[in-house]
Scaffold this active site. Structure first.
Site, mmCIF file in Angstrom:
data_model
loop_
_atom_site.group_PDB
_atom_site.id
_atom_site.type_symbol
_atom_site.label_atom_id
_atom_site.label_comp_id
_atom_site.label_asym_id
_atom_site.label_seq_id
_atom_site.Cartn_x
_atom_site.Cartn_y
_atom_site.Cartn_z
ATOM 1 N N GLU A 1 0.685 -1.118 -0.071
ATOM 2 C CA GLU A 1 0.001 -0.007 -0.023
ATOM 3 C C GLU A 1 0.844 1.122 -0.052
ATOM 4 O O GLU A 1 0.678 2.133 0.839
ATOM 5 C CB GLU A 1 -0.912 0.090 1.508
ATOM 6 C CG GLU A 1 -1.860 -1.125 1.287
ATOM 7 C CD GLU A 1 -2.532 -1.272 2.587
ATOM 8 O OE1 GLU A 1 -3.904 -1.576 2.471
ATOM 9 O OE2 GLU A 1 -2.169 -0.940 3.706
HETATM 10 C C1 TNX Z 1 -4.165 -3.865 5.066
HETATM 11 S S1 TNX Z 1 -2.726 -6.138 3.844
HETATM 12 C C2 TNX Z 1 -3.012 -3.718 5.340
HETATM 13 C C3 TNX Z 1 -2.859 -3.262 6.534
HETATM 14 C C4 TNX Z 1 -4.229 -2.946 7.286
HETATM 15 C C5 TNX Z 1 -5.041 -4.349 7.065
HETATM 16 C C6 TNX Z 1 -6.336 -4.255 8.027
HETATM 17 C C7 TNX Z 1 -1.814 -5.163 4.380
HETATM 18 C C8 TNX Z 1 -0.476 -5.624 3.493
HETATM 19 N N1 TNX Z 1 -1.917 -3.950 4.481
HETATM 20 O O1 TNX Z 1 -2.065 -2.080 6.941
HETATM 21 O O2 TNX Z 1 -3.905 -3.157 8.761
HETATM 22 O O3 TNX Z 1 -5.192 -4.121 5.846
HETATM 23 O O4 TNX Z 1 -7.213 -5.383 7.509
#
Ligand code: TNX
Length: 520
Positions: free
Chosen positions: A327
């Site tokens: 992300e």
């Molecule tokens: C996605 S999945 C994220 C996290 C969040 C989570 C909450 C991923 C690699 N990153 O930063 O905490 O969703 O479900």
């Protein structure tokens, strides 16, 4: 034969067919690869029983000690650990031997009237055999105080080994901080289900949780809060070593994660120089993602990473460091590639292997042995599955954590008081009914390094919250990582899962009583 008798006969045959495999199963999670039941070979643990470590094996001795501690507490028996068998004493024997028909982490457990014998090639294998023995004994074996017997072990011959090398549990200690005893309690619980990796998410926008001596403000300032504005916290190096030691005692490897280049607000707030504009943002206690990025063009960024990776590598005996990579919505595509390229060089320099969230495959070439963690909830050939296939194309193996099955922070249903729901609700059945080698087109058995549950902590404040989200889903994910694919089915699994509840009650585990499970 009339149609009516034909139907009766058919039903009878079906019942027999169902009774067959059911009779051959015992209430163990993860389901062992092979179980033969032998009713006349059941064993009774008594006050005379001894624990025998064959061949004076030094590696086996700690496993025996562990078993003795557990059994002494609940039975009140002496259960001495000795080196030699004696036919006047019933025994539980642990034996390390090369000539076993099972792999490195596997074991063979067989009972007779006189003995429970566990054999394995490694201490880890013996340890897994002991976890199986715990579940073969009555639930009260988990009691912290002495209970009356009988202490029967059903007659069995079990031959067992894991399907995948990597069976992980991820825990986010950044969004909310969890103390060393809380993490150790989680280790106690996950090791019962034969998990062998604890992935600690040590940094994110809301908190930096590990001391780095060369950048002290990361912990003292960057670790000083958490989601909701609580006091946060961080692990000293001594704390972290203690977690690593405790995990190793449970045959679990710690994989620490420093999430980069996004998810870095806590670091950026601690050191103004790390920001492109030289201005430190305030600490962050909300739950948005994707707004922070390390400054890809500044050299200090790589000095910072080199220091962090060096200090973390020195504390971490496992082969892998997780460097995040997910992300990174505030990093341009070109910057992202350049960043990951330099990052992997830094990890390699410090003799570690890189694992990252699946986005890292956008920055080829990755060094051999790199792992990518698949988290997208997309299945088949849906948009969102490309990165997993891209990993396969590059020869990068995958740790499978599809959010709609393996994210333990997703709510069970609309009434769950904790958790999120961006990947949908994940009831117990949803978390169990999937397979890592068929869920994404183009990703097969040999492309999968293993399976990992993920527990993000935006809404979780203490160990009781952690337990409520992890139980009863975590044992199912552990089974997917351990047990053969054939022979796994929900209708049979839910009965074995129900049989775990009395154990959790005795262990004081706060678990969700899903209506999908026939709790007794
Ligand atoms: C996605 S999945 C994220 C996290 C969040 C989570 C909450 C991923 C690699 N990153 O930063 O905490 O969703 O479900």
């Amino acid at each position: 034969m009339t149609a009516r008798w034909f139907v009766v006969g058919l039903v009878g045959v079906m019942l027999l067919a169902m009774a067959g495999p059911a009779a051959a199963s015992v209430d163990v999670i993860p389901k062992p690869a092979s179980v033969e039941q032998r009713a006349h070979d059941s064993f009774a643990l008594t006050a005379d029983t001894r624990i025998v470590v064959r061949h004076r094996s030094r590696d086996a001795a700690p496993v025996a000690g562990d078993l003795a501690r557990l059994l002494r507490r609940s039975t009140g028996y002496r259960l001495p650990v000795v080196w030699k068998s004696n036919r006047h004493h019933p025994e539980i024997s642990l034996k390390l031997t090369r000539s076993q028909p099972v792999g490195r982490e596997g074991y063979v457990l067989r009972t007779s009237r006189h003995e429970v014998r566990i054999k394995a090639r490694t201490a880890a294998g013996l340890y897994h055999g002991v976890q199986t023995l715990r579940q073969l004994l009555p639930a009260k074996v988990e009691s912290g105080t002495a209970r009356p017997g009988p202490w029967r072990v059903p007659g069995v011959r079990i031959q067992d080994e894991p399907r995948f090398r990597w069976r992980g549990a991820h825990l986010d200690v950044s969004r909310h901080f969890f103390s060393v005893p809380e993490v150790e309690r989680y280790i106690d619980l996950i090791s019962q289900y034969k998990d062998n990796v604890l992935h600690l998410h040590l940094s994110d926008d809301q908190g930096w949780r590990i001391v780095i001596d060369s950048w002290p403000r990361l912990a003292t300032f960057g670790g000083s809060t958490e989601v909701g504005g609580g006091p946060g916290g961080y692990y000293t190096k001594r704390d972290y070593r203690e977690i690593v030691r405790y995990a190793a005692e449970h045959y679990i490897t710690v994989v620490p994660e420093i999430d980069t280049p996004g998810h870095t607000n806590a670091a950026l707030a601690s050191y103004a120089d790390l920001n492109c504009d030289g201005m430190a943002p305030p600490l962050y206690t909300g739950t948005d993602v994707g707004f922070s990025s390390l400054c890809v063009d500044k050299e200090i960024t790589y000095r910072f990473l080199d220091d962090v990776v060096r200090e973390l590598a020195a504390l971490t005996p496992g082969a892998y460091l997780h460097m995040g990579g997910d992300e990174a919505h505030s990093t341009t595509e070109a910057d992202y590639k350049q960043f990951i390229q330099r990052l992997q060089g830094i990890v390699t320099t410090h003799d570690k292997r890189l694992i990252g969230w699946e986005e890292i495959v956008q920055a080829p070439p990755l060094p051999p042995g790199t792992l990518a963690q698949h988290w997208s909830p997309a299945t088949g050939s849906e948009p969102g599955t490309e990165l997993a296939r891209e990993a396969v194309a590059q020869g990068v193996k995958l740790v499978m954590s599809p959010a709609n099955h393996a994210y333990l922070d997703m709510k069970y249903d609309e009434n769950t008081p904790l958790g999120l729901s961006w990947a949908g609700f994940v009831e117990v059945r949803d978390s169990y009914e999937w397979d890592p080698a068929t869920i994404v087109d183009g990703v097969g058995e040999n492309d999968v390094e293993g399976v990992e549950s993920a527990l993000w902590s935006e809404t979780l404040e203490d160990i009781s919250d952690i337990e409520f989200m992890a139980f009863p889903r975590l044992p199912g994910i552990a089974e997917i990582g351990w047990s053969p694919r054939t022979g796994r089915n929900w209708d049979e699994y839910r009965l074995r899962l129900a049989a775990q509840a009395p154990r959790w009650e005795i262990e004081g585990v706060n678990f969700y009583r899903s209506p999908q499970v026939p709790w007794r």
